[in-house]
Design a protein around this motif. Structure first.
Motif, PDB file in Angstrom:
ATOM      1  N   TYR A 126      37.269  39.890  31.921  1.00 36.36           N
ATOM      2  CA  TYR A 126      37.181  41.268  31.423  1.00 36.36           C
ATOM      3  C   TYR A 126      38.414  42.117  31.717  1.00 36.36           C
ATOM      4  N   GLY A 127      39.400  41.537  32.347  1.00 33.70           N
ATOM      5  CA  GLY A 127      40.646  42.260  32.562  1.00 33.70           C
ATOM      6  C   GLY A 127      40.807  42.782  33.974  1.00 33.70           C
ATOM      7  N   PRO A 128      42.014  43.255  34.322  1.00 29.46           N
ATOM      8  CA  PRO A 128      42.314  43.718  35.684  1.00 29.46           C
ATOM      9  C   PRO A 128      41.640  45.031  36.057  1.00 29.46           C
ATOM     10  N   VAL A 129      41.132  45.761  35.062  1.00 30.02           N
ATOM     11  CA  VAL A 129      40.382  46.998  35.328  1.00 30.02           C
ATOM     12  C   VAL A 129      39.052  46.880  34.601  1.00 30.02           C
ATOM     13  N   MET A 130      37.975  46.829  35.345  1.00 33.43           N
ATOM     14  CA  MET A 130      36.654  46.650  34.714  1.00 33.43           C
ATOM     15  C   MET A 130      35.618  47.563  35.371  1.00 33.43           C
ATOM     16  N   PHE A 131      34.591  47.859  34.614  1.00 39.77           N
ATOM     17  CA  PHE A 131      33.523  48.753  35.065  1.00 39.77           C
ATOM     18  C   PHE A 131      32.296  47.934  35.428  1.00 39.77           C
ATOM     19  N   LEU A 139      34.969  54.009  29.003  1.00 42.55           N
ATOM     20  CA  LEU A 139      34.920  53.239  30.233  1.00 42.55           C
ATOM     21  C   LEU A 139      35.672  51.924  30.056  1.00 42.55           C
ATOM     22  N   PRO A 140      36.149  51.330  31.157  1.00 39.39           N
ATOM     23  CA  PRO A 140      36.814  50.030  31.077  1.00 39.39           C
ATOM     24  C   PRO A 140      35.843  48.960  30.585  1.00 39.39           C
ATOM     25  N   PRO A 141      36.357  47.785  30.213  1.00 37.39           N
ATOM     26  CA  PRO A 141      35.480  46.675  29.802  1.00 37.39           C
ATOM     27  C   PRO A 141      34.464  46.355  30.880  1.00 37.39           C
ATOM     28  N   SER A 142      33.297  45.895  30.446  1.00 36.97           N
ATOM     29  CA  SER A 142      32.215  45.670  31.396  1.00 36.97           C
ATOM     30  C   SER A 142      31.361  44.491  30.950  1.00 36.97           C
ATOM     31  N   PRO A 143      30.901  43.647  31.871  1.00 36.44           N
ATOM     32  CA  PRO A 143      29.978  42.564  31.516  1.00 36.44           C
ATOM     33  C   PRO A 143      28.634  43.142  31.081  1.00 36.44           C
ATOM     34  N   PRO A 144      27.846  42.376  30.355  1.00 34.04           N
ATOM     35  CA  PRO A 144      26.491  42.830  30.010  1.00 34.04           C
ATOM     36  C   PRO A 144      25.691  43.125  31.277  1.00 34.04           C
ATOM     37  N   SER A 145      24.928  44.200  31.248  1.00 34.26           N
ATOM     38  CA  SER A 145      24.174  44.610  32.425  1.00 34.26           C
ATOM     39  C   SER A 145      22.682  44.607  32.151  1.00 34.26           C
ATOM     40  N   GLU A 201      35.580  36.128  45.204  1.00 34.60           N
ATOM     41  CA  GLU A 201      35.746  35.116  44.161  1.00 34.60           C
ATOM     42  C   GLU A 201      34.959  35.501  42.909  1.00 34.60           C
ATOM     43  N   THR A 202      33.788  36.082  43.101  1.00 36.65           N
ATOM     44  CA  THR A 202      32.987  36.550  41.958  1.00 36.65           C
ATOM     45  C   THR A 202      33.739  37.613  41.175  1.00 36.65           C
ATOM     46  N   LEU A 203      34.308  38.592  41.886  1.00 38.11           N
ATOM     47  CA  LEU A 203      35.056  39.658  41.217  1.00 38.11           C
ATOM     48  C   LEU A 203      36.313  39.120  40.546  1.00 38.11           C
ATOM     49  N   LEU A 204      36.961  38.144  41.174  1.00 41.16           N
ATOM     50  CA  LEU A 204      38.156  37.543  40.574  1.00 41.16           C
ATOM     51  C   LEU A 204      37.805  36.832  39.278  1.00 41.16           C
ATOM     52  N   ASN A 205      36.727  36.069  39.274  1.00 43.59           N
ATOM     53  CA  ASN A 205      36.316  35.358  38.060  1.00 43.59           C
ATOM     54  C   ASN A 205      35.950  36.333  36.939  1.00 43.59           C
ATOM     55  N   LEU A 206      35.293  37.431  37.296  1.00 41.43           N
ATOM     56  CA  LEU A 206      34.954  38.434  36.283  1.00 41.43           C
ATOM     57  C   LEU A 206      36.209  39.095  35.723  1.00 41.43           C
ATOM     58  N   SER A 207      37.203  39.340  36.595  1.00 41.33           N
ATOM     59  CA  SER A 207      38.438  39.972  36.131  1.00 41.33           C
ATOM     60  C   SER A 207      39.212  39.072  35.184  1.00 41.33           C
ATOM     61  N   PHE A 237      26.304  48.962  40.124  1.00 43.61           N
ATOM     62  CA  PHE A 237      25.434  48.367  41.134  1.00 43.61           C
ATOM     63  C   PHE A 237      24.236  49.288  41.322  1.00 43.61           C
ATOM     64  N   GLY A 238      23.191  49.062  40.568  1.00 44.89           N
ATOM     65  CA  GLY A 238      22.056  49.975  40.571  1.00 44.89           C
ATOM     66  C   GLY A 238      22.488  51.323  40.034  1.00 44.89           C
ATOM     67  N   VAL A 239      22.366  52.380  40.845  1.00 47.29           N
ATOM     68  CA  VAL A 239      22.769  53.713  40.413  1.00 47.29           C
ATOM     69  C   VAL A 239      24.233  53.998  40.746  1.00 47.29           C
ATOM     70  N   ARG A 240      24.925  53.025  41.359  1.00 43.58           N
ATOM     71  CA  ARG A 240      26.293  53.247  41.814  1.00 43.58           C
ATOM     72  C   ARG A 240      27.299  52.684  40.818  1.00 43.58           C
ATOM     73  N   PRO A 241      27.988  53.549  40.068  1.00 41.98           N
ATOM     74  CA  PRO A 241      29.048  53.051  39.182  1.00 41.98           C
ATOM     75  C   PRO A 241      30.284  52.701  39.994  1.00 41.98           C
ATOM     76  N   ALA A 242      31.006  51.678  39.536  1.00 39.31           N
ATOM     77  CA  ALA A 242      32.207  51.253  40.254  1.00 39.31           C
ATOM     78  C   ALA A 242      33.236  50.744  39.262  1.00 39.31           C
ATOM     79  N   VAL A 243      34.498  51.035  39.546  1.00 43.02           N
ATOM     80  CA  VAL A 243      35.607  50.489  38.782  1.00 43.02           C
ATOM     81  C   VAL A 243      36.343  49.515  39.687  1.00 43.02           C
ATOM     82  N   VAL A 244      36.392  48.253  39.280  1.00 40.09           N
ATOM     83  CA  VAL A 244      37.027  47.203  40.062  1.00 40.09           C
ATOM     84  C   VAL A 244      38.431  46.960  39.513  1.00 40.09           C
ATOM     85  N   ILE A 245      39.429  47.052  40.386  1.00 40.59           N
ATOM     86  CA  ILE A 245      40.828  46.898  39.977  1.00 40.59           C
ATOM     87  C   ILE A 245      41.432  45.708  40.710  1.00 40.59           C
TER      88      ILE A 245
END
Length: 305
Positions: free
Chosen positions: A61-66, A30-36, A52-58, A69-77
């Motif tokens: 953790y990079g332009p592609v991150m995992f 999986l792509p890099p991911s913050p602690p959950s 802005e939250t997603l931009l700061n995380l990117s 959200f609860g049971v919903r996995p998401a890849v943010v690009i």
């Protein structure tokens, strides 16, 4: 009653936690991911404004991150080149489906509306009819007289108001909304040109659209944490089910009225869909037609407002 709810909730909570842990251990590529957090995933990291939250995380953790959200996995690009790669001919089909959440199910007629239907025969049919019949150049030409009529009405009314201050923003908003509703269902619901006999219906329509827009934008905890949704936490899903009954009744009345007085040559979207229904009744059911109307009204409401 409370003891029974607790008795049911604790095993479900433990089961959900075990499933999350198993999934986390079984998926290593999986792509890099913050602690959950257990169960919540990364929901605790989300703050407004979300972009802005997603931009700061990117940035961290990079332009592609995992994210989860609860049971919903998401890849943010956040990389334009990566986004382009996702929507090439090779990967476009892989990413064509949307998450099948409870909110989507109720608002999109059990995932049969355009934008919610899983990739397959129905999805292709809805995409084809939208491109060739509803959003084509010929369809725009067929509704040109409706747009011309609405513009003339607005100009005539503005001229009458020359002695007073005119709020052009509200006038243009009403114009675009009326063009939309006239082209889709053949009725005008905004501005001062609504007939007195139709005023009650127009006000009810405006309240319905505003309520729908507000409710859909309200996060539903059951979409991300089904365990809480089963217990009705938040109450959004219950409200959505109740509100969809109102919307469904309105759309049924629209279809029945256009079935009585409409014409396939009018340029109105519902009339065209009803004409297609006569040719392919097994595909263009009333439910499919209602889903197409609802999605069009909602997204154009977002666009204009």
């Amino acid at each position: 009653m409370v003891e029974t709810n607790v008795f049911l909730f604790v095993p479900l909570l433990i089961f959900t936690l075990v499933v999350f842990i198993f999934k986390k251990r079984s998926k290593s590529n999986l792509p890099p991911s913050p602690p959950s957090l257990p169960i919540l995933g990364h929901l605790h990291l989300l703050n407004k404004p979300l972009h802005e939250t997603l931009l700061n995380l990117s940035h961290k953790y990079g332009p592609v991150m995992f994210l989860r959200f609860g049971v919903r996995p998401a890849v943010v690009i956040t990389s334009p080149s990566a986004v382009e790669e996702c929507f090439t001919k090779t990967n476009d089909i892989v990413l064509a489906n949307r998450p099948l959440t409870p909110s989507f199910k109720h608002f999109n007629y059990n995932y049969t509306a355009m934008g919610a239907a899983p990739y397959g025969d129905l999805w292709r049919a809805l995409r084809r009819v939208s491109a060739s019949e509803l959003l084509s150049t010929s369809r725009l030409d067929a509704t040109a007289h409706l747009r011309e009529h609405e513009v003339k009405l607005m100009c005539r009314h503005i001229i009458k108001q020359t002695s007073h201050e005119v709020d052009l923003k509200s006038w243009f908003r009403d114009l675009l909304n009326n063009i939309t509703t006239m082209a889709i269902i053949g009725k005008r619901y905004y501005g001062d040109e609504v007939n007195v006999g139709d005023l009650k219906e127009a006000l009810a329509y405006r309240d319905m659209v505003e309520g729908m827009f507000k409710l859909i934008r309200t996060p539903n905890v059951g979409d991300f944490l089904p365990v809480l949704g089963w217990f009705g936490v938040g109450g959004v899903e219950k409200k959505l089910i109740s509100f969809m009954k109102i919307i469904d009744k309105f759309l049924e009345e629209v279809i029945e009225e256009r079935r009585r007085i409409g014409s396939g040559e009018s340029g109105i979207m519902v009339d065209k869909l009803l004409a297609l229904q006569q040719e392919e009744p097994e595909l263009y059911t009333d439910e499919i037609i209602k889903g197409l109307i609802l999605v069009k009204l909602y997204f154009l409401r977002v666009l204009y407002n």
